[in-house]
Design a protein around this motif. Structure first.
Motif, PDB file in Angstrom:
ATOM      1  N   LEU A 131      -6.136   2.628   7.315  1.00 56.28           N
ATOM      2  CA  LEU A 131      -5.318   2.723   6.102  1.00 56.28           C
ATOM      3  C   LEU A 131      -3.841   2.951   6.457  1.00 56.28           C
ATOM      4  O   LEU A 131      -2.946   2.345   5.873  1.00 56.28           O
ATOM      5  CB  LEU A 131      -5.843   3.878   5.245  1.00 56.28           C
ATOM      6  N   CYS A 132      -3.614   3.831   7.440  1.00 58.80           N
ATOM      7  CA  CYS A 132      -2.241   4.126   7.852  1.00 58.80           C
ATOM      8  C   CYS A 132      -1.581   2.871   8.400  1.00 58.80           C
ATOM      9  O   CYS A 132      -0.415   2.574   8.108  1.00 58.80           O
ATOM     10  CB  CYS A 132      -2.210   5.217   8.925  1.00 58.80           C
ATOM     11  N   THR A 143       4.534   8.763   1.311  1.00 56.85           N
ATOM     12  CA  THR A 143       5.173   9.110   0.045  1.00 56.85           C
ATOM     13  C   THR A 143       6.322  10.061   0.319  1.00 56.85           C
ATOM     14  O   THR A 143       6.135  11.053   1.021  1.00 56.85           O
ATOM     15  CB  THR A 143       4.165   9.815  -0.885  1.00 56.85           C
ATOM     16  N   GLU A 144       7.494   9.768  -0.210  1.00 57.85           N
ATOM     17  CA  GLU A 144       8.622  10.677  -0.008  1.00 57.85           C
ATOM     18  C   GLU A 144       8.525  11.853  -0.970  1.00 57.85           C
ATOM     19  O   GLU A 144       7.954  11.729  -2.054  1.00 57.85           O
ATOM     20  CB  GLU A 144       9.943   9.932  -0.219  1.00 57.85           C
ATOM     21  N   LEU A 163       0.840  -1.213   0.000  1.00 51.86           N
ATOM     22  CA  LEU A 163       0.000   0.000   0.000  1.00 51.86           C
ATOM     23  C   LEU A 163       0.867   1.252   0.000  1.00 51.86           C
ATOM     24  O   LEU A 163       0.623   2.205  -0.736  1.00 51.86           O
ATOM     25  CB  LEU A 163      -0.907   0.001   1.224  1.00 51.86           C
ATOM     26  N   ALA A 164       1.899   1.234   0.827  1.00 47.15           N
ATOM     27  CA  ALA A 164       2.796   2.384   0.887  1.00 47.15           C
ATOM     28  C   ALA A 164       3.513   2.559  -0.442  1.00 47.15           C
ATOM     29  O   ALA A 164       3.867   3.663  -0.837  1.00 47.15           O
ATOM     30  CB  ALA A 164       3.805   2.201   2.013  1.00 47.15           C
ATOM     31  N   ILE A 214      -6.677  12.013   5.471  1.00 46.89           N
ATOM     32  CA  ILE A 214      -6.328  11.230   4.287  1.00 46.89           C
ATOM     33  C   ILE A 214      -5.093  11.825   3.606  1.00 46.89           C
ATOM     34  O   ILE A 214      -4.264  11.117   3.060  1.00 46.89           O
ATOM     35  CB  ILE A 214      -7.535  11.097   3.318  1.00 46.89           C
ATOM     36  N   PHE A 215      -4.949  13.155   3.693  1.00 46.85           N
ATOM     37  CA  PHE A 215      -3.725  13.776   3.157  1.00 46.85           C
ATOM     38  C   PHE A 215      -2.513  13.355   3.989  1.00 46.85           C
ATOM     39  O   PHE A 215      -1.426  13.132   3.454  1.00 46.85           O
ATOM     40  CB  PHE A 215      -3.841  15.302   3.150  1.00 46.85           C
ATOM     41  N   VAL A 216      -2.723  13.262   5.282  1.00 45.73           N
ATOM     42  CA  VAL A 216      -1.630  12.807   6.147  1.00 45.73           C
ATOM     43  C   VAL A 216      -1.160  11.437   5.682  1.00 45.73           C
ATOM     44  O   VAL A 216       0.039  11.182   5.540  1.00 45.73           O
ATOM     45  CB  VAL A 216      -2.074  12.771   7.626  1.00 45.73           C
ATOM     46  N   TRP A 217      -2.110  10.556   5.399  1.00 45.42           N
ATOM     47  CA  TRP A 217      -1.737   9.220   4.904  1.00 45.42           C
ATOM     48  C   TRP A 217      -0.908   9.336   3.622  1.00 45.42           C
ATOM     49  O   TRP A 217       0.136   8.716   3.476  1.00 45.42           O
ATOM     50  CB  TRP A 217      -2.997   8.383   4.650  1.00 45.42           C
TER      51      TRP A 217
END
Lengths: 286, 202, 268
Positions: free
Chosen positions: C63-64, C138-139, C17-18, C130-133
């Protein structure tokens, strides 16, 4: 004669400036030769470098008369392509870091990415240049965490990797310690051995005496002398014009005045030892 | 020089592209410094104002917008205020282009316009999206005023208003001090830089 | 065999997922926001509270956690949560309007206040969450690379990446300047005017230095072929995790289901 750069009757003024920074300059740069540029501060050396590289007038604006030709083509007609022909390195190591890369390896590779060189070739060329400039040990460090001398070597590597025929190097060591200076000059020496055309501005006159083939002397925007280094650096009249000359050249001339039968004026330490020993032998014979 | 047809693309010169990151970073550092010194203002638009004064409205707008995008990566709540900073950049840039910082009365007028635009554009976002409270320093005052029975809009304008004008004045003075010491030779390379040179010569 | 430098700068993530391609993550974020708005329109109880937003928010930590970035996300979520709590409190207790629901001494809760309190604070928790996720998994390098890959001008990607580095550099420089000014006797404590006065000598040299540097950096970039025409190559390339399609389909299905449910509720 194979002229790689020609300046034809160039006069240039910075915007808002009342007097031109370069006046009536005519000079031919020959392929494969090493040019040392000297003169007091504000004499137009840096302007000369920017002019050859085409940053004048594109970036600096201002008024340019006459033309600068690189391989027969005007610098103003090149656009971005000139970066493939001329490498440019200047004083401040800190501002010569691109600001978008996280490792030295990527920093050195940045120009090649811009050129669109295939990835496998980039890796090979960058590793080669990192070895030549002795920065491979730093390859995975952040460029901003380096010392001034290391940064300057990275800056040189980033330009050398593009394999330009001409290198313009403007006072690369003025902000470095002796150790940094030495490491930078080791690279410049290697470039000379590769028969690159090099234009070097440097205040440390002994280094010019050691490496240059030709010397150009600037004063108040004019090129007041140009020619073989042996001839220029032993011309004591230039001292009155504000140019620095090697201590050994001054010593040689003084000895000659005092009656030592010295045949040629030395400009490097090595020459000094040789010429003076010769002269002493000559005197002893008499 | 002749007057050429103006295009936005020309605003984004190489130098402008490099001023944008500086502007965003200055916004960031300014904000940090303000809270470090416990000043009752945000002072986080200095870079936007600076970029707009030197490179015009569009570069200013990008600087403003990007600031909130970048700070939004750490705290997405900042995304909501993108329009406020974009507008701040635009307005400052247009004022700069119209030479509205040259005489004292124009200057005062510009300060008021800049503050007003900032309040008017952020008010609906603060009130409608956050119900009047953002968690910043002046929020507490706003909340107290609301508790005292003041209208939510009036509470917002009253407290934010004074500090916003002060914020703009301080931000502008800093930009002005910097521009005054930038060498003229450097200044001319910026899109709007020559405006400040003529004034110096007078 | 030893890894090449090019291999060493790539990003490999074990978690599927990441490791999703950034644009797939962005799709998930957009759909999640759409769902949040749809769910926010469902008003429950007599007063009409958007209570469903609260269980919906569970999706974010789940999700996180599934992306293996729970700890990092919780840290970032804290900042959002503080704002949400302030909004919740202020709205609940301070905004009058509608029916008086409760009164304990001087504390009052009105209908309108409670309604906006819940809807606003959980709307923010959901959207910001969700933006935090997205950003915690994501780098920044990936974001910049994805920007360029999506056809944006390379200059935009440069500005983005260089901004992140510039913030680091100027923060460092500002500390140096602050310390130097303190050593020269600039007061940083005292009344508000004293503190405001300290602001100037700290910031002016910082900005000036940065501007002068950008002038030289133009030469650096030009010397590295920044404005050369033609295709550029990239040492760093984005990898796909292989689940992009599945995730996108699942996200779309969930959105459609939620939309259908909402419409069904209207009809009933």
């Amino acid at each position: 004669m194979d002229n790689i750069i020609e300046c034809k009757n160039v006069t240039y003024s910075y915007p808002l400036a009342e007097t031109p920074a370069i006046q009536e300059l005519n000079v031919n740069i020959e392929r494969g030769k090493f040019y040392g540029v000297i003169g007091e501060n504000g004499s137009g050396k840096t302007t000369f470098c920017a002019l050859l590289r085409g940053f004048i007038p594109d970036f600096y604006k201002g008024e340019l008369n006459g033309e600068v030709l690189v391989e027969g083509k005007k610098t103003t007609d090149y656009g971005g392509e000139l970066s493939a022909k001329i490498g440019y390195v200047f004083q401040n190591p800190f501002t010569q870091i691109s600001g978008v890369k996280e490792t030295v390896f990527e920093e050195v590779a940045y120009g090649l990415e811009n050129f669109g060189v295939p990835v496998e070739e980039i890796e090979r060329r960058v590793v080669e240049v990192m070895q030549m400039t002795d920065i491979e040990a730093l390859a995975e460090k952040n460029p901003f965490d380096l010392s001034g001398g290391q940064m300057q070597r990275v800056a040189l590597a980033s330009v050398i990797v593009l394999e330009p025929d001409i290198l313009i190097i403007d006072e690369p060591t003025s902000q470095l310690d002796p150790e940094g200076t030495e490491s930078v000059f080791a690279i410049i020496k290697a470039l000379k051995e590769k028969r690159k055309t090099i234009i070097l501005v440097e205040h440390k006159i002994d280094l010019i005496a050691e490496y240059a083939d030709e010397v150009l002397v600037f004063k108040e925007g004019r090129m007041i002398a140009a020619g073989d280094k042996q001839e220029i650096l032993s011309d004591l009249s230039l001292l009155e014009q504000g140019a620095a000359l090697p201590q050994v050249a001054i010593l040689g001339s003084r000895l000659k005045e005092k009656g030592l039968p010295i045949s040629r004026i030395p400009v490097t330490e090595k020459q000094a030892i040789e010429f003076i020993a010769e002269a002493l032998k000559e005197r002893d014979k008499k | 020089m002749e007057k050429k047809k103006y295009s936005i693309k020309e605003d984004f010169s190489m130098l402008a592209i490099l001023v944008i990151p500086v502007g965003v970073a200055v916004n960031f550092v300014g904000g940090q410094l303000a809270s470090l010194l416990k000043l009752p203002m945000y002072l986080d638009t200095i870079g936007t104002i600076f970029a707009a004064m030197l490179c015009g409205p569009w570069v200013g707008a990008v600087t403003g917008g990007l600031t909130n995008i970048v700070t939004g990566i750490a705290n997405p709540v900042n995304f909501a205020f993108i329009p406020v900073n974009v507008l701040a950049g635009l307005v400052t840039g247009f004022l700069a282009r119209k030479q509205m910082f040259s005489v004292w009365w124009k200057w005062i007028l510009s300060m008021l316009i800049m503050a007003a635009v900032s309040i008017v554009s952020s008010a609906p976002i603060v009130v409608l999206v956050y119900g009047g409270v953002t968690g910043g320093g002046t929020s507490i005052i706003t909340a107290a005023a609301m508790a005292a029975g003041a209208n939510i809009w009036a509470a917002f304008f009253g407290t934010e208003g004074i500090f916003t004008v002060l914020d703009r004045v301080i931000s502008f003075v800093i930009c002005w001090l910097v521009i005054k010491v930038i060498p003229e030779r450097t200044l001319v390379k910026f899109g709007c830089g020559s405006n400040y040179i003529k004034e110096k010569k007078k | 065999m030893e890894k090449t430098y090019t291999e060493r700068i790539q990003i490999h993530k074990e978690n599927k997922l990441a490791a999703l391609y950034p644009s797939t993550k962005l799709l998930v974020v957009c759909l999640y926001i759409v769902c949040t708005f749809i769910i926010g329109t469902v008003h429950l109880t007599k007063v009409g509270l958007s209570l469903l937003l609260i269980p919906w928010f569970i999706a974010v930590p789940v999700l996180c956690m599934a992306s293996g970035a729970f700890g990092k996300c919780i840290k970032a979520l804290k900042a959002v949560a503080i704002i949400a709590v302030i909004i919740l409190a202020v709205q609940t207790f301070l905004v009058p309007g509608g029916e008086l629901l409760m009164r304990f001494g001087f504390i009052t809760i009105y209908e309108k206040g409670l309604k906006t309190a819940i809807s606003l604070s959980f709307m923010i928790m959901n959207i910001a969450g969700i933006f935090v996720w997205l950003f915690q998994t994501t780098e920044n390098r990936e974001i910049a690379r994805a920007m360029e890959a999506s056809g944006m001008n390379y200059k935009a990607a440069y500005v983005f990446t260089s901004t992140l580095q510039m913030i680091e550099i100027l923060s460092k420089n500002s500390k140096t300047i602050m310390n130097a000014q303190k050593a020269r006797g600039v007061e940083t404590e005292g009344n508000i005017f004293v503190r405001a006065k300290a602001f100037f000598p700290s910031l002016v040299p910082l900005i000036l230095g940065a501007v002068i540097s950008s002038e030289e950096r133009v030469l650096t970039l030009e010397a590295r072929g920044f404005s050369i025409q033609g295709e550029k190559t990239h040492l760093f390339n984005l990898e796909k995790s292989g689940c992009e399609k599945t995730v996108a389909v699942v996200a779309v299905i969930i959105t459609v289901l939620i939309l259908a449910g909402r419409i069904a509720l209207w009809i009933i």
